[in-house]
Design a protein around this motif. Structure first.
Motif, PDB file in Angstrom:
ATOM      1  N   GLY A   1       0.811  -1.212   0.000  1.00 39.26           N
ATOM      2  CA  GLY A   1       0.000   0.000   0.000  1.00 39.26           C
ATOM      3  C   GLY A   1       0.846   1.265   0.000  1.00 39.26           C
ATOM      4  O   GLY A   1       0.550   2.231  -0.721  1.00 39.26           O
ATOM      5  N   GLU A   2       1.905   1.288   0.799  1.00 40.43           N
ATOM      6  CA  GLU A   2       2.760   2.475   0.866  1.00 40.43           C
ATOM      7  C   GLU A   2       3.512   2.706  -0.441  1.00 40.43           C
ATOM      8  O   GLU A   2       3.704   3.846  -0.868  1.00 40.43           O
ATOM      9  CB  GLU A   2       3.729   2.341   2.040  1.00 40.43           C
ATOM     10  CG  GLU A   2       3.024   2.447   3.386  1.00 40.43           C
ATOM     11  CD  GLU A   2       3.964   2.268   4.562  1.00 40.43           C
ATOM     12  OE1 GLU A   2       5.020   1.632   4.384  1.00 40.43           O
ATOM     13  OE2 GLU A   2       3.647   2.757   5.655  1.00 40.43           O
ATOM     14  N   VAL A   3       3.938   1.604  -1.096  1.00 41.96           N
ATOM     15  CA  VAL A   3       4.628   1.758  -2.379  1.00 41.96           C
ATOM     16  C   VAL A   3       3.657   2.264  -3.446  1.00 41.96           C
ATOM     17  O   VAL A   3       4.005   3.129  -4.259  1.00 41.96           O
ATOM     18  CB  VAL A   3       5.271   0.419  -2.812  1.00 41.96           C
ATOM     19  CG1 VAL A   3       5.865   0.546  -4.202  1.00 41.96           C
ATOM     20  CG2 VAL A   3       6.364   0.010  -1.838  1.00 41.96           C
ATOM     21  N   LEU A   4       2.433   1.739  -3.450  1.00 46.21           N
ATOM     22  CA  LEU A   4       1.430   2.222  -4.402  1.00 46.21           C
ATOM     23  C   LEU A   4       1.138   3.703  -4.180  1.00 46.21           C
ATOM     24  O   LEU A   4       0.910   4.455  -5.138  1.00 46.21           O
ATOM     25  CB  LEU A   4       0.141   1.404  -4.267  1.00 46.21           C
ATOM     26  CG  LEU A   4       0.207  -0.029  -4.807  1.00 46.21           C
ATOM     27  CD1 LEU A   4      -1.042  -0.802  -4.420  1.00 46.21           C
ATOM     28  CD2 LEU A   4       0.376  -0.031  -6.322  1.00 46.21           C
ATOM     29  N   PHE A   5       1.149   4.140  -2.929  1.00 47.45           N
ATOM     30  CA  PHE A   5       0.963   5.561  -2.627  1.00 47.45           C
ATOM     31  C   PHE A   5       2.113   6.384  -3.198  1.00 47.45           C
ATOM     32  O   PHE A   5       1.908   7.485  -3.737  1.00 47.45           O
ATOM     33  CB  PHE A   5       0.850   5.745  -1.111  1.00 47.45           C
ATOM     34  CG  PHE A   5       0.742   7.181  -0.683  1.00 47.45           C
ATOM     35  CD1 PHE A   5      -0.177   8.035  -1.262  1.00 47.45           C
ATOM     36  CD2 PHE A   5       1.573   7.683   0.317  1.00 47.45           C
ATOM     37  CE1 PHE A   5      -0.274   9.362  -0.862  1.00 47.45           C
ATOM     38  CE2 PHE A   5       1.481   8.999   0.707  1.00 47.45           C
ATOM     39  CZ  PHE A   5       0.556   9.843   0.129  1.00 47.45           C
ATOM     40  N   SER A   6       3.333   5.849  -3.105  1.00 44.91           N
ATOM     41  CA  SER A   6       4.482   6.543  -3.696  1.00 44.91           C
ATOM     42  C   SER A   6       4.332   6.642  -5.216  1.00 44.91           C
ATOM     43  O   SER A   6       4.648   7.666  -5.824  1.00 44.91           O
ATOM     44  CB  SER A   6       5.782   5.807  -3.345  1.00 44.91           C
ATOM     45  OG  SER A   6       6.013   5.800  -1.962  1.00 44.91           O
ATOM     46  N   LEU A   7       3.831   5.558  -5.846  1.00 45.90           N
ATOM     47  CA  LEU A   7       3.573   5.591  -7.287  1.00 45.90           C
ATOM     48  C   LEU A   7       2.533   6.652  -7.628  1.00 45.90           C
ATOM     49  O   LEU A   7       2.672   7.396  -8.610  1.00 45.90           O
ATOM     50  CB  LEU A   7       3.092   4.218  -7.766  1.00 45.90           C
ATOM     51  CG  LEU A   7       4.131   3.094  -7.825  1.00 45.90           C
ATOM     52  CD1 LEU A   7       3.456   1.757  -8.090  1.00 45.90           C
ATOM     53  CD2 LEU A   7       5.169   3.367  -8.896  1.00 45.90           C
ATOM     54  N   ALA A   8       1.478   6.726  -6.808  1.00 44.90           N
ATOM     55  CA  ALA A   8       0.417   7.710  -7.044  1.00 44.90           C
ATOM     56  C   ALA A   8       0.958   9.135  -6.938  1.00 44.90           C
ATOM     57  O   ALA A   8       0.562  10.020  -7.713  1.00 44.90           O
ATOM     58  CB  ALA A   8      -0.718   7.490  -6.039  1.00 44.90           C
ATOM     59  N   ASN A   9       1.862   9.375  -6.007  1.00 47.16           N
ATOM     60  CA  ASN A   9       2.454  10.711  -5.858  1.00 47.16           C
ATOM     61  C   ASN A   9       3.243  11.113  -7.101  1.00 47.16           C
ATOM     62  O   ASN A   9       3.189  12.258  -7.548  1.00 47.16           O
ATOM     63  CB  ASN A   9       3.361  10.742  -4.624  1.00 47.16           C
ATOM     64  CG  ASN A   9       2.600  11.054  -3.361  1.00 47.16           C
ATOM     65  OD1 ASN A   9       1.992  12.118  -3.242  1.00 47.16           O
ATOM     66  ND2 ASN A   9       2.603  10.139  -2.420  1.00 47.16           N
ATOM     67  N   ILE A  10       4.016  10.133  -7.648  1.00 43.13           N
ATOM     68  CA  ILE A  10       4.775  10.426  -8.871  1.00 43.13           C
ATOM     69  C   ILE A  10       3.817  10.753 -10.019  1.00 43.13           C
ATOM     70  O   ILE A  10       4.023  11.718 -10.774  1.00 43.13           O
ATOM     71  CB  ILE A  10       5.675   9.230  -9.240  1.00 43.13           C
ATOM     72  CG1 ILE A  10       6.775   9.047  -8.182  1.00 43.13           C
ATOM     73  CG2 ILE A  10       6.302   9.422 -10.613  1.00 43.13           C
ATOM     74  CD1 ILE A  10       7.607   7.792  -8.361  1.00 43.13           C
ATOM     75  N   GLN A  11       2.753   9.943 -10.148  1.00 42.96           N
ATOM     76  CA  GLN A  11       1.784  10.185 -11.221  1.00 42.96           C
ATOM     77  C   GLN A  11       1.088  11.534 -11.043  1.00 42.96           C
ATOM     78  O   GLN A  11       0.812  12.228 -12.028  1.00 42.96           O
ATOM     79  CB  GLN A  11       0.756   9.049 -11.248  1.00 42.96           C
ATOM     80  CG  GLN A  11       1.355   7.729 -11.742  1.00 42.96           C
ATOM     81  CD  GLN A  11       0.414   6.562 -11.549  1.00 42.96           C
ATOM     82  OE1 GLN A  11       0.000   6.273 -10.432  1.00 42.96           O
ATOM     83  NE2 GLN A  11       0.084   5.888 -12.628  1.00 42.96           N
ATOM     84  N   PHE A  12       0.804  11.898  -9.803  1.00 41.52           N
ATOM     85  CA  PHE A  12       0.173  13.203  -9.552  1.00 41.52           C
ATOM     86  C   PHE A  12       1.098  14.340  -9.979  1.00 41.52           C
ATOM     87  O   PHE A  12       0.658  15.302 -10.621  1.00 41.52           O
ATOM     88  CB  PHE A  12      -0.177  13.333  -8.068  1.00 41.52           C
ATOM     89  CG  PHE A  12      -0.683  14.694  -7.696  1.00 41.52           C
ATOM     90  CD1 PHE A  12      -1.979  15.075  -7.999  1.00 41.52           C
ATOM     91  CD2 PHE A  12       0.147  15.610  -7.057  1.00 41.52           C
ATOM     92  CE1 PHE A  12      -2.447  16.342  -7.664  1.00 41.52           C
ATOM     93  CE2 PHE A  12      -0.303  16.871  -6.725  1.00 41.52           C
ATOM     94  CZ  PHE A  12      -1.608  17.245  -7.025  1.00 41.52           C
ATOM     95  N   GLU A  13       2.376  14.227  -9.629  1.00 42.25           N
ATOM     96  CA  GLU A  13       3.332  15.265 -10.018  1.00 42.25           C
ATOM     97  C   GLU A  13       3.410  15.410 -11.535  1.00 42.25           C
ATOM     98  O   GLU A  13       3.573  16.510 -12.061  1.00 42.25           O
ATOM     99  CB  GLU A  13       4.724  14.932  -9.470  1.00 42.25           C
ATOM    100  CG  GLU A  13       4.874  15.147  -7.984  1.00 42.25           C
ATOM    101  CD  GLU A  13       6.298  14.866  -7.517  1.00 42.25           C
ATOM    102  OE1 GLU A  13       7.199  14.829  -8.379  1.00 42.25           O
ATOM    103  OE2 GLU A  13       6.495  14.687  -6.304  1.00 42.25           O
ATOM    104  N   GLU A  14       3.295  14.281 -12.239  1.00 39.19           N
ATOM    105  CA  GLU A  14       3.373  14.308 -13.700  1.00 39.19           C
ATOM    106  C   GLU A  14       2.007  14.534 -14.346  1.00 39.19           C
ATOM    107  O   GLU A  14       1.850  14.378 -15.555  1.00 39.19           O
ATOM    108  CB  GLU A  14       3.974  12.986 -14.198  1.00 39.19           C
ATOM    109  CG  GLU A  14       5.360  12.675 -13.672  1.00 39.19           C
ATOM    110  CD  GLU A  14       6.432  13.570 -14.258  1.00 39.19           C
ATOM    111  OE1 GLU A  14       6.142  14.288 -15.231  1.00 39.19           O
ATOM    112  OE2 GLU A  14       7.559  13.561 -13.731  1.00 39.19           O
TER     113      GLU A  14
END
Length: 673
Positions: A149-162
């Motif tokens: 879950g925490e790694v998926l949240f990190s992925l979501a943050n990268i996608q949000f930035e982009e």
């Protein structure tokens, strides 16, 4: 620019210590000590780094990859504290290789997560996304819900930035499903707040304002369960106020800001947040048209001064944009242009494209028509470029996932192919080995039959030797007895007669005769005593039992000479070899013979010690050498040791073999008399 308050959860693996075997418990204790010191947050990074390196150096001495890997993992947090992301990347790439050799999927997952974090810190989002995605798949396979879950949240943050908002939303929702079923610890509550806060901001960007407020309220429900929750509450309410501003619900936004500034002293403890919120508050007051210009100007001035003193670029951009809008609306074009230019130049320095676009629109509204046209042209070009880039980014993340999955599938396929190749190779090797065993076994059987025949022949010869030796012994004893009787009955008898005759002549009274006779009598007595002594020694079998040892000694002399060995033979004089049956003596003889052959063939020894001892009606044969030693468990399958073991069983004895590599071999056989 929307000045969202966004907390990004970063994953740091907490590695567990496995029980390990080591040659030295003291070395392991030292490794554990240095690891604990390296993790001690009370020490400065340089000290922790030294302790971590000591742990690694000691771990390398154990030659255990698992120990080395767990010591190297300790370095991760130290590199993070030092900001040494390049070394962090190098270390974790090495850790992945070690973990793959150990087939430790959990350590591989944590190492990939560390690489994602390092590349994200270096603003290399493509690489960060790649490694985070690999980590998420591994955590999913291992059913590590919190880590996934925490790694998926990190992925979501990268996608949000982009600006891949849909992809970010999908990963954030999946992360939320995983984390919300876990125990409500401080860490999990923090993550739940962060995910809901991100989903709220994504919904805001997508224009789904009601949904955004719903997510912010869910975030607040989790922050209410956190002990020290001031910042969480502050961020959530300030973000909700921004949504109300976009909905032009200025009264609701102002109520939130008014409530937040009741604790102005607490707000000032975080000057960065205070400056941003104060700038937003001032702009909402301006939009509501219910506040005096001087009051709003004063608020913008205070916010800008605080942000400028902190040299915080992002708060400066947010405040400058709001201030530029404000001064444009009150027709103070110089101030409006100053703040628009300030935001524009800062955005160019940091490649903050949404700020560049907004500042270009502001400048086009403020400047004269000729300049305004160039700003609009630049705006259109940048906007079109960003739209294309956003589409490419969405495709890029999908491609990264596809290619990563493709690599995984290909790896699985290669693994299957290797497995089949391994099975075929094993089958072929097994077949060849079986053929080799059959051929060699036949040869060995022939050799064994030959050796058995040779041994049977040797035993017959030995029995003949013993039989012949017994006849010789009997003849020798008989001859000794005959000589003894001859001396006793013949010579002693005659000497005794002479002594009596001389004794009778001793009646002469002449001095010379008396002296002569006495001299002869004394001589005869001495002869008589000597003859009696010889007779007694001849009659007692003083060499009894010495024949068997002579045979053993003869064997040793011949074989050690042929094998170029030195030997030492010790025999217990208390052993009555004549009373011991021939079967035992024959087997002892053959065991010594077999042992000498084994020592010559395999031990590379220079000296052999053989001893016979008797204790409590048990004869102990000991054979020791100073050779290279061997693995007793493996060597028991050899023909030589099988023969020895078989012979020991024949005489109902006990066999004990002790051998140490490079320290020689000792064979002890105990046989009841």
């Amino acid at each position: 620019m929307k000045s969202y308050c966004l907390i990004v959860a970063l994953l740091f693996p907490i590695m567990f210590a496995h029980a390990q075997n080591s040659k030295s418990i003291q070395t392991l204790d030292s490794i554990y000590y240095y690891r604990s010191q390296a993790n001690n947050s009370d020490l400065d990074p340089s000290q922790r780094f030294q302790f971590a390196n000591k742990a690694i150096q000691l771990s390398k001495k154990t030659n255990q990859d698992s120990t080395i890997l767990k010591s190297k993992v300790v370095l991760n947090n130290i590199y993070i504290l030092k900001g040494d992301y390049e070394t962090l990347i190098t270390t974790n790439l090495q850790n992945i290789q070690l973990a793959e050799s150990l087939k430790d999927s959990l350590l591989i997952a944590f190492a990939n997560n560390n690489l994602g974090w390092a590349y994200k810190s270096l603003s290399k989002n493509d690489s960060a996304y790649y490694y985070y995605y690999k980590a998420s798949k591994l955590f999913s396979k291992l059913q590590r819900d919190r880590n996934e879950g925490e790694v998926l949240f990190s992925l979501a943050n990268i996608q949000f930035e982009e600006k891949d908002y849909l992809g970010a939303e999908e990963n954030a929702i999946t992360a939320l499903r995983l984390i919300r079923n876990l125990p409500k610890t401080e860490n999990n509550l923090d993550t739940l707040w962060s995910i809901n806060n991100l989903l709220a901001i994504i919904s805001d960007e997508l224009g789904q304002f009601d949904k955004a407020i719903e997510y912010h309220n869910k975030a607040l429900s989790f922050s209410d369960q956190i002990e020290d929750n001031y910042l969480y509450t502050l961020y959530s309410y300030s973000n909700i106020a921004l949504i109300h501003k976009e909905q032009k619900q200025y009264k609701k936004a102002l109520d939130i800001y008014k409530n937040l500034f009741k604790n102005k002293e607490i707000l000032l403890q975080e000057p960065y947040n205070y400056a941003i919120i104060l700038g937003d508050y001032a702009y909402v007051k301006h939009l509501s048209k219910n506040f005096k210009t001087d009051e709003i100007t004063s608020m913008f001035t205070e916010a800008y001064k605080i942000s400028d003193s902190l040299q915080d670029i992002y708060s400066l951009m947010s405040i400058s944009l709001n201030a530029s809008e404000f001064y444009k609306d009150i027709n103070q074009k110089d101030s409006a242009l100053f703040f628009a230019n300030r935001a524009y130049h800062l955005a160019r320095e940091t490649n903050t494209n949404d700020v560049i676009l907004r500042s270009l629109i502001l400048k086009s509204d403020i400047e004269e028509p000729d300049k305004a046209k160039s700003y609009l042209t630049e705006y259109v070009k940048l906007s079109d470029s960003l739209q294309n880039k956003e589409r490419a980014i969405r495709n890029k993340f999908a491609r990264i996932e596809f290619e990563t999955d493709l690599i995984v599938e290909r790896s699985k396929q290669i693994a299957k192919e290797r497995l089949w190749l391994l099975f075929l190779s094993i089958g072929l090797i097994f077949t060849l080995l079986l053929l080799y065993i059959i051929v060699t076994q036949r040869t060995k059987n022939k050799e064994l039959r030959f050796h058995q025949q040779q041994q049977e022949t040797n035993e017959e010869i030995y029995n003949l030797m013993l039989s012949q030796q017994d006849k010789i012994d009997e003849a020798r004893v008989a001859e000794k007895k005959r000589i003894s009787e001859e001396i006793h009955d013949g010579i002693l008898g005659r000497l005794f007669g002479i002594r009596l005759s001389l004794d009778s002549l001793n009646m002469s009274t002449q001095p010379e005769a008396i002296e002569t006779r006495e001299k002869y009598l004394e001589d005869l007595k001495e002869i008589e005593q000597d003859i009696r002594k010889v007779s007694h020694e001849l009659n007692s079998d003083f060499v009894s039992g010495s024949n068997y040892i002579s045979i053993i000694k003869s064997l040793l002399e011949k074989q050690t000479k042929a094998y170029k060995l030195k030997y030492v033979l010790r025999n217990d004089d208390n052993i009555d070899w004549d009373s011991i049956n021939n079967k035992t003596k024959i087997h002892y003889y053959r065991i010594i013979q077999e042992s000498l052959q084994n020592i010559y063939k395999h031990a590379n020894a220079t000296e052999v010690h053989i001893s016979f001892k008797q204790k409590n009606n048990v004869i102990c044969l000991s054979i020791s050498d100073n050779g290279s030693g061997f693995d007793v468990n493996k060597a028991r399958k050899g023909i030589g040791l099988k023969n020895i073991n078989s012979r020991v069983k024949e005489i109902q004895g006990e066999l004990d073999i002790k051998s140490t590599m490079d320290s020689g071999t000792v064979i002890r056989i105990k046989t009841p008399i």
